[in-house]
Design an enzyme around this catalytic site. Structure first.
Site, PDB file in Angstrom:
ATOM      1  N   ASP A  61      34.719  -1.455  31.469  1.00 59.37           N
ATOM      2  CA  ASP A  61      35.752  -1.746  32.458  1.00 59.37           C
ATOM      3  C   ASP A  61      35.942  -0.557  33.406  1.00 59.37           C
ATOM      4  O   ASP A  61      36.036   0.584  32.937  1.00 59.37           O
ATOM      5  CB  ASP A  61      37.061  -2.040  31.695  1.00 59.37           C
ATOM      6  CG  ASP A  61      38.036  -2.801  32.547  1.00 59.37           C
ATOM      7  OD1 ASP A  61      38.448  -2.282  33.600  1.00 59.37           O
ATOM      8  OD2 ASP A  61      38.380  -3.929  32.166  1.00 59.37           O
ATOM      9  N   ILE A  62      36.042  -0.854  34.690  1.00 55.91           N
ATOM     10  CA  ILE A  62      36.227   0.236  35.663  1.00 55.91           C
ATOM     11  C   ILE A  62      37.596   0.899  35.530  1.00 55.91           C
ATOM     12  O   ILE A  62      37.852   1.936  36.129  1.00 55.91           O
ATOM     13  CB  ILE A  62      36.015  -0.229  37.131  1.00 55.91           C
ATOM     14  CG1 ILE A  62      36.901  -1.434  37.465  1.00 55.91           C
ATOM     15  CG2 ILE A  62      34.545  -0.534  37.386  1.00 55.91           C
ATOM     16  CD1 ILE A  62      36.964  -1.764  38.950  1.00 55.91           C
ATOM     17  N   TYR A 149      45.180  -9.777  47.306  1.00 56.09           N
ATOM     18  CA  TYR A 149      43.792  -9.320  47.306  1.00 56.09           C
ATOM     19  C   TYR A 149      43.510  -8.476  48.552  1.00 56.09           C
ATOM     20  O   TYR A 149      42.942  -7.387  48.477  1.00 56.09           O
ATOM     21  CB  TYR A 149      42.866 -10.548  47.265  1.00 56.09           C
ATOM     22  CG  TYR A 149      41.399 -10.263  47.483  1.00 56.09           C
ATOM     23  CD1 TYR A 149      40.599  -9.780  46.453  1.00 56.09           C
ATOM     24  CD2 TYR A 149      40.794 -10.493  48.740  1.00 56.09           C
ATOM     25  CE1 TYR A 149      39.236  -9.527  46.658  1.00 56.09           C
ATOM     26  CE2 TYR A 149      39.447 -10.250  48.944  1.00 56.09           C
ATOM     27  CZ  TYR A 149      38.668  -9.767  47.902  1.00 56.09           C
ATOM     28  OH  TYR A 149      37.336  -9.519  48.112  1.00 56.09           O
ATOM     29  N   VAL A 179      30.610 -13.919  52.193  1.00 53.19           N
ATOM     30  CA  VAL A 179      29.203 -13.832  51.790  1.00 53.19           C
ATOM     31  C   VAL A 179      28.803 -15.114  51.045  1.00 53.19           C
ATOM     32  O   VAL A 179      29.616 -15.671  50.307  1.00 53.19           O
ATOM     33  CB  VAL A 179      28.996 -12.611  50.866  1.00 53.19           C
ATOM     34  CG1 VAL A 179      27.520 -12.355  50.648  1.00 53.19           C
ATOM     35  CG2 VAL A 179      29.681 -11.375  51.445  1.00 53.19           C
ATOM     36  N   ASP A 278      45.079 -18.265  52.639  1.00 54.03           N
ATOM     37  CA  ASP A 278      43.853 -18.481  53.422  1.00 54.03           C
ATOM     38  C   ASP A 278      44.119 -18.145  54.889  1.00 54.03           C
ATOM     39  O   ASP A 278      45.125 -18.584  55.458  1.00 54.03           O
ATOM     40  CB  ASP A 278      43.406 -19.946  53.330  1.00 54.03           C
ATOM     41  CG  ASP A 278      42.483 -20.198  52.155  1.00 54.03           C
ATOM     42  OD1 ASP A 278      42.055 -19.218  51.521  1.00 54.03           O
ATOM     43  OD2 ASP A 278      42.195 -21.371  51.876  1.00 54.03           O
TER      44      ASP A 278
HETATM   45  N1  LIG Z   1      31.710 -12.888  48.010  1.00 51.87           N
HETATM   46  C1  LIG Z   1      32.337 -12.617  49.153  1.00 51.87           C
HETATM   47  O1  LIG Z   1      32.367 -13.445  50.065  1.00 51.87           O
HETATM   48  C2  LIG Z   1      33.018 -11.293  49.363  1.00 51.87           C
HETATM   49  C3  LIG Z   1      33.653 -11.054  50.591  1.00 51.87           C
HETATM   50  C4  LIG Z   1      34.291  -9.840  50.790  1.00 51.87           C
HETATM   51  C5  LIG Z   1      34.269  -8.880  49.799  1.00 51.87           C
HETATM   52  N2  LIG Z   1      33.667  -9.133  48.605  1.00 51.87           N
HETATM   53  C6  LIG Z   1      33.678  -8.099  47.591  1.00 51.87           C
HETATM   54  O2  LIG Z   1      32.358  -7.904  47.131  1.00 51.87           O
HETATM   55  C7  LIG Z   1      32.385  -7.503  45.760  1.00 51.87           C
HETATM   56  C8  LIG Z   1      31.488  -8.423  44.948  1.00 51.87           C
HETATM   57  O3  LIG Z   1      31.994  -9.744  45.042  1.00 51.87           O
HETATM   58  P1  LIG Z   1      31.279 -11.009  44.396  1.00 51.87           P
HETATM   59  O4  LIG Z   1      31.412 -12.120  45.343  1.00 51.87           O
HETATM   60  O5  LIG Z   1      29.953 -10.617  43.881  1.00 51.87           O
HETATM   61  O6  LIG Z   1      32.260 -11.324  43.190  1.00 51.87           O
HETATM   62  P2  LIG Z   1      31.971 -11.556  41.644  1.00 51.87           P
HETATM   63  O7  LIG Z   1      33.285 -11.977  41.060  1.00 51.87           O
HETATM   64  O8  LIG Z   1      30.799 -12.436  41.456  1.00 51.87           O
HETATM   65  O9  LIG Z   1      31.592 -10.097  41.149  1.00 51.87           O
HETATM   66  C9  LIG Z   1      32.541  -9.142  40.771  1.00 51.87           C
HETATM   67  C10 LIG Z   1      32.114  -8.595  39.422  1.00 51.87           C
HETATM   68  O10 LIG Z   1      33.053  -7.602  39.005  1.00 51.87           O
HETATM   69  C11 LIG Z   1      33.225  -7.731  37.605  1.00 51.87           C
HETATM   70  N3  LIG Z   1      34.514  -7.151  37.229  1.00 51.87           N
HETATM   71  C12 LIG Z   1      35.751  -7.661  37.474  1.00 51.87           C
HETATM   72  N4  LIG Z   1      36.684  -6.852  36.954  1.00 51.87           N
HETATM   73  C13 LIG Z   1      36.036  -5.797  36.404  1.00 51.87           C
HETATM   74  C14 LIG Z   1      36.463  -4.646  35.716  1.00 51.87           C
HETATM   75  N5  LIG Z   1      37.762  -4.417  35.509  1.00 51.87           N
HETATM   76  N6  LIG Z   1      35.530  -3.772  35.257  1.00 51.87           N
HETATM   77  C15 LIG Z   1      34.204  -4.017  35.443  1.00 51.87           C
HETATM   78  N7  LIG Z   1      33.735  -5.113  36.087  1.00 51.87           N
HETATM   79  C16 LIG Z   1      34.647  -5.990  36.564  1.00 51.87           C
HETATM   80  C17 LIG Z   1      33.172  -9.224  37.354  1.00 51.87           C
HETATM   81  O11 LIG Z   1      32.890  -9.555  35.997  1.00 51.87           O
HETATM   82  C18 LIG Z   1      32.080  -9.664  38.320  1.00 51.87           C
HETATM   83  O12 LIG Z   1      30.809  -9.667  37.700  1.00 51.87           O
HETATM   84  C19 LIG Z   1      33.845  -7.545  45.341  1.00 51.87           C
HETATM   85  O13 LIG Z   1      34.395  -6.269  45.460  1.00 51.87           O
HETATM   86  C20 LIG Z   1      34.466  -8.475  46.357  1.00 51.87           C
HETATM   87  O14 LIG Z   1      35.856  -8.242  46.506  1.00 51.87           O
HETATM   88  C21 LIG Z   1      33.035 -10.327  48.366  1.00 51.87           C
END
Ligand SMILES: NC(=O)c1ccc[n+]([C@@H]2O[C@H](COP(=O)([O-])OP(=O)(O)OC[C@H]3O[C@@H](n4cnc5c(N)ncnc54)[C@H](O)[C@@H]3O)[C@@H](O)[C@H]2O)c1
Length: 324
Positions: A61-62, A149, A179, A278
């Site tokens: 965990d981070i 968020y 994304v 949203d």
């Molecule tokens: N997908 C999008 O459209 C999008 C847009 C803007 C920003 N982001 C950012 O990009 C990053 C990746 O997003 P994603 O879409 O791959 O999401 P995701 O939920 O698939 O990936 C996030 C990962 O973080 C892990 N995680 C959560 N809490 C944790 C903790 N306490 N310790 C360790 N690991 C933990 C989860 O298990 C997951 O695998 C995130 O920071 C998200 O906020 C994503």
């Protein structure tokens, strides 16, 4: 990109973006350490990476500083992707979102500073802008997030800049705009493209929250990976940079495009109430990314959707008639 022998860390490595980034880094010859607590990530996403002798995975965990200090020894770059990622869930559980995202990044930055890590690259989000009317969104515009968020991501960016200004740690925040692509989860809280793709494959009608005139700058995963690699090579400490396609599409048009490409025009598009948190329109000005990183998106939304569908077809061995 040239890699030293020092490993690179990807946090959230079992998630959608983190796992795609991990695969690309391994393909380029890097040694990668992936960490994830599997809150939202899946081990299935790192099956391919686990076959490489250059990859190590640590479940953790981070929010656990001693775990990070142990893992980050001798690391060169941290790509920080782990987060509490759902906007609607953050509206229901603001403290949990703050705990993972804000306390998490402070730990990452403290560990990076203590261990003299070369660079931290952070996955921020277009949600920091909120619903301000001016489009496209520029980095120097007012930021008025409308979800816990978005507030947490804004605080994370401020910490990233502060750790550069106060401690000289090289940090870059990339503000991703919606994304999409392979491994994105098809669940209630996922991105709309993954949800609609699941609906289409099950022959279900599509649902739009609101009138569908709202628009997003959907960005293909391969362009987001490209931006991260460019950020790793760039000399732009303390910067915050939009990463988007720079090409918005309304949800109505996107739904119709997906039905056209998959040849499922018989499915209906239903509308329901808008969701709290949203935003209405979102569209990135990517001139700063072009200038500082040399970033130019390669995929428009249709090209990204086709690439994604091809991946889906191969992975699940399904018969899908893709109209190019
Ligand atoms: N997908 C999008 O459209 C999008 C847009 C803007 C920003 N982001 C950012 O990009 C990053 C990746 O997003 P994603 O879409 O791959 O999401 P995701 O939920 O698939 O990936 C996030 C990962 O973080 C892990 N995680 C959560 N809490 C944790 C903790 N306490 N310790 C360790 N690991 C933990 C989860 O298990 C997951 O695998 C995130 O920071 C998200 O906020 C994503």
């Amino acid at each position: 990109m040239n890699f030293t022998d020092k490993p690179i860390v990807v946090t959230g490595a079992a998630g959608f973006i983190g796992s795609n980034l991990t695969d690309k880094l391994l393909e380029l010859g890097a040694n990668v350490i992936g960490i994830d607590n599997l809150f939202n990530g899946r081990l299935e996403n790192i099956e391919k990476a686990k076959k490489s002798s250059n990859f190590e995975f640590h479940k953790g965990d981070i929010r656990d500083l001693s775990f990070l200090l142990d893992i980050f020894k001798d690391v060169s770059i941290i790509f920080h992707q782990a987060a509490f990622t759902s906007v609607p869930q953050s509206v229901k559980m603001p403290s949990n979102c703050n705990d993972v995202n804000v306390n998490g990044i402070i730990n990452i930055l403290n560990a990076a500073r203590t261990l003299d890590i070369e660079k931290v690259i952070f996955a921020s989000s277009s949600s920091v802008y909120g619903d301000t009317p001016t489009l496209p969104k520029r980095e120097d515009m007012k930021r008025l997030p409308i979800s816990p968020y978005g507030v947490a991501k804004l605080a994370c960016e401020a910490y990233m800049q502060t750790y550069y200004q106060v401690y000289g740690l090289d940090t870059i925040s990339l503000r991703y705009f919606n994304v999409f692509g392979p491994r994105q989860k098809d669940s209630t809280y996922s991105g709309v493209i993954a949800i609609w793709l699941g609906n289409i494959l099950r022959n279900e009608n599509l649902t739009i929250f609101g009138d569908g005139k709202n628009s997003r700058d959907f960005t293909y995963i391969k362009d987001v990976i490209q931006a991260n690699l460019l950020a790793a090579e760039s000399d732009s400490p303390g910067e915050i940079i939009n990463i988007g396609a720079g090409n918005p599409i309304s949800l109505n048009d996107l739904a119709n495009l997906m039905l056209k490409i998959t040849n499922k025009k018989d499915l209906k598009i239903n509308h329901t109430d808008p969701r709290p948190g949203d935003i209405i329109h979102s569209f990135a000005d990517i001139s700063k990314a072009k200038k500082l990183l040399g970033f130019t998106p390669i995929y428009n939304q249709e090209e990204g959707l086709i690439d994604y569908l091809e991946w889906y077809k191969n992975k699940h061995n399904i018969n899908l008639d893709i109209k190019k």
